[in-house]
Motif scaffolding. Structure first.
Motif, PDB file in Angstrom:
ATOM      1  N   ARG A 168       0.827  -1.198   0.000  1.00 16.73           N
ATOM      2  CA  ARG A 168       0.000   0.000   0.000  1.00 16.73           C
ATOM      3  C   ARG A 168       0.872   1.263   0.000  1.00 16.73           C
ATOM      4  O   ARG A 168       1.916   1.301   0.640  1.00 16.73           O
ATOM      5  N   ILE A 169       0.441   2.279  -0.726  1.00 15.83           N
ATOM      6  CA  ILE A 169       1.146   3.560  -0.744  1.00 15.83           C
ATOM      7  C   ILE A 169       0.876   4.280   0.576  1.00 15.83           C
ATOM      8  O   ILE A 169      -0.268   4.384   1.017  1.00 15.83           O
ATOM      9  N   LEU A 170       1.938   4.783   1.193  1.00 21.32           N
ATOM     10  CA  LEU A 170       1.832   5.388   2.514  1.00 21.32           C
ATOM     11  C   LEU A 170       1.730   6.901   2.430  1.00 21.32           C
ATOM     12  O   LEU A 170       2.206   7.523   1.486  1.00 21.32           O
ATOM     13  N   TYR A 171       1.102   7.483   3.448  1.00 20.83           N
ATOM     14  CA  TYR A 171       1.072   8.925   3.595  1.00 20.83           C
ATOM     15  C   TYR A 171       1.328   9.279   5.054  1.00 20.83           C
ATOM     16  O   TYR A 171       1.071   8.471   5.960  1.00 20.83           O
ATOM     17  N   GLN A 172       1.878  10.459   5.266  1.00 20.78           N
ATOM     18  CA  GLN A 172       2.187  10.912   6.614  1.00 20.78           C
ATOM     19  C   GLN A 172       1.564  12.263   6.854  1.00 20.78           C
ATOM     20  O   GLN A 172       1.681  13.175   6.032  1.00 20.78           O
ATOM     21  N   VAL A 173       0.895  12.392   7.996  1.00 21.63           N
ATOM     22  CA  VAL A 173       0.274  13.647   8.400  1.00 21.63           C
ATOM     23  C   VAL A 173       0.916  14.084   9.708  1.00 21.63           C
ATOM     24  O   VAL A 173       0.888  13.345  10.695  1.00 21.63           O
ATOM     25  N   GLY A 174       1.516  15.267   9.709  1.00 19.58           N
ATOM     26  CA  GLY A 174       2.199  15.715  10.912  1.00 19.58           C
ATOM     27  C   GLY A 174       3.485  14.942  11.139  1.00 19.58           C
ATOM     28  O   GLY A 174       4.068  14.360  10.227  1.00 19.58           O
ATOM     29  N   THR A 175       3.900  14.909  12.386  1.00 25.63           N
ATOM     30  CA  THR A 175       5.192  14.305  12.721  1.00 25.63           C
ATOM     31  C   THR A 175       5.096  12.811  12.949  1.00 25.63           C
ATOM     32  O   THR A 175       6.029  12.064  12.616  1.00 25.63           O
ATOM     33  N   HIS A 176       3.976  12.333  13.481  1.00 25.95           N
ATOM     34  CA  HIS A 176       3.923  10.957  13.963  1.00 25.95           C
ATOM     35  C   HIS A 176       2.909  10.058  13.253  1.00 25.95           C
ATOM     36  O   HIS A 176       3.068   8.836  13.261  1.00 25.95           O
ATOM     37  N   GLU A 177       1.876  10.622  12.658  1.00 21.42           N
ATOM     38  CA  GLU A 177       0.802   9.786  12.103  1.00 21.42           C
ATOM     39  C   GLU A 177       1.145   9.291  10.698  1.00 21.42           C
ATOM     40  O   GLU A 177       1.502  10.060   9.812  1.00 21.42           O
ATOM     41  N   LYS A 195       1.640  18.756   4.606  1.00 18.52           N
ATOM     42  CA  LYS A 195       2.181  19.708   5.584  1.00 18.52           C
ATOM     43  C   LYS A 195       1.418  21.007   5.847  1.00 18.52           C
ATOM     44  O   LYS A 195       1.963  21.788   6.672  1.00 18.52           O
ATOM     45  N   PRO A 196       0.388  21.471   5.203  1.00 20.31           N
ATOM     46  CA  PRO A 196      -0.552  20.732   4.369  1.00 20.31           C
ATOM     47  C   PRO A 196      -0.172  20.632   2.889  1.00 20.31           C
ATOM     48  O   PRO A 196      -0.818  19.913   2.147  1.00 20.31           O
ATOM     49  N   ALA A 197       0.819  21.417   2.416  1.00 24.52           N
ATOM     50  CA  ALA A 197       1.268  21.206   1.036  1.00 24.52           C
ATOM     51  C   ALA A 197       1.778  19.780   0.905  1.00 24.52           C
ATOM     52  O   ALA A 197       2.275  19.185   1.872  1.00 24.52           O
TER      53      ALA A 197
END
Length: 202
Positions: free
Chosen positions: A62-71, A130-132
């Motif tokens: 699955r393609i991953l995404y990261q929101v913020g520092t930890h999620e 980042k939100p970019a």
């Protein structure tokens, strides 16, 4: 009232079961095309590119995404044809082999006894909001002396690259470019190490 509620739930389940399943879309990271070998630059060493390590969440495709520092999350319906660890291993083999600078470049499946072993780990390979939107690639590659097991060279590559759109294909394209940039630097670093080693010979 209970009978009516049971009927509504039953109808909902039947409708949901008949609804068409959402298709899974697959994406491919391009393995670099072989480059023309440079004549008379063979370092005279046999390399083995070992399996590349990666976090368990990265290995299911699955393609991953990261929101913020930890999620960290994963897109259920957007997946890789080949997992990033396999792509990195295959890309390194092709790039090192096509350079013409090594006696041989193989994987552990080969029976050729290596002089040096290339090992590594992917730390991050994901979309970042980042939100970019950015693509983030972080991996470390090490070179080990096959006889002594000693680490003789290492390179950590970490970079973020802006994504030119908001769709998954845009993210894939950015990750592709980011990874190829990192692998090119790693291959160049290995060549510099062996060139310096050859120059230091009496």
């Amino acid at each position: 009232m209970k009978c009516r509620r049971a009927f509504i739930v039953t109808v909902f389940v039947v409708v949901a079961a008949c609804a068409p399943a959402r298709p899974i879309r697959y994406y491919r990271i391009e393995i670099p095309a072989p480059l023309a070998a440079t004549a008379n630059t063979d370092f005279g060493v046999a390399l083995q590119v070992a399996s590349i390590d990666s976090p368990p969440i990265m290995r299911d495709g699955r393609i991953l995404y990261q929101v913020g520092t930890h999620e960290v999350g994963a897109y259920e319906y957007h997946r890789w044809v080949e997992t990033p660890d396999r792509v990195v291993q295959d890309s390194l083999v092709r790039m090192l082999r096509s350079s013409g600078k090594y006696q041989s470049v193989d994987t552990p499946r080969s029976t050729v006894k290596p002089d040096y072993i290339v090992q590594g780990k992917i730390y991050e390979f994901s979309e970042m909001d980042k939100p970019a939107v950015f693509s983030r690639v972080s991996l470390e590659i090490e070179l080990h002396d096959a006889k002594t097991g000693r680490t003789v060279w290492s390179r950590l590559y970490t970079d973020e690259q802006a994504v030119s759109g908001k769709e998954i294909p845009d993210v894939v394209h950015s990750l592709d470019e980011n990874l190829q940039k990192g692998l090119s630097q790693i291959v160049a670093g290995l060549e510099q190490y062996f060139a310096a080693r050859a120059a230091a010979r009496p």
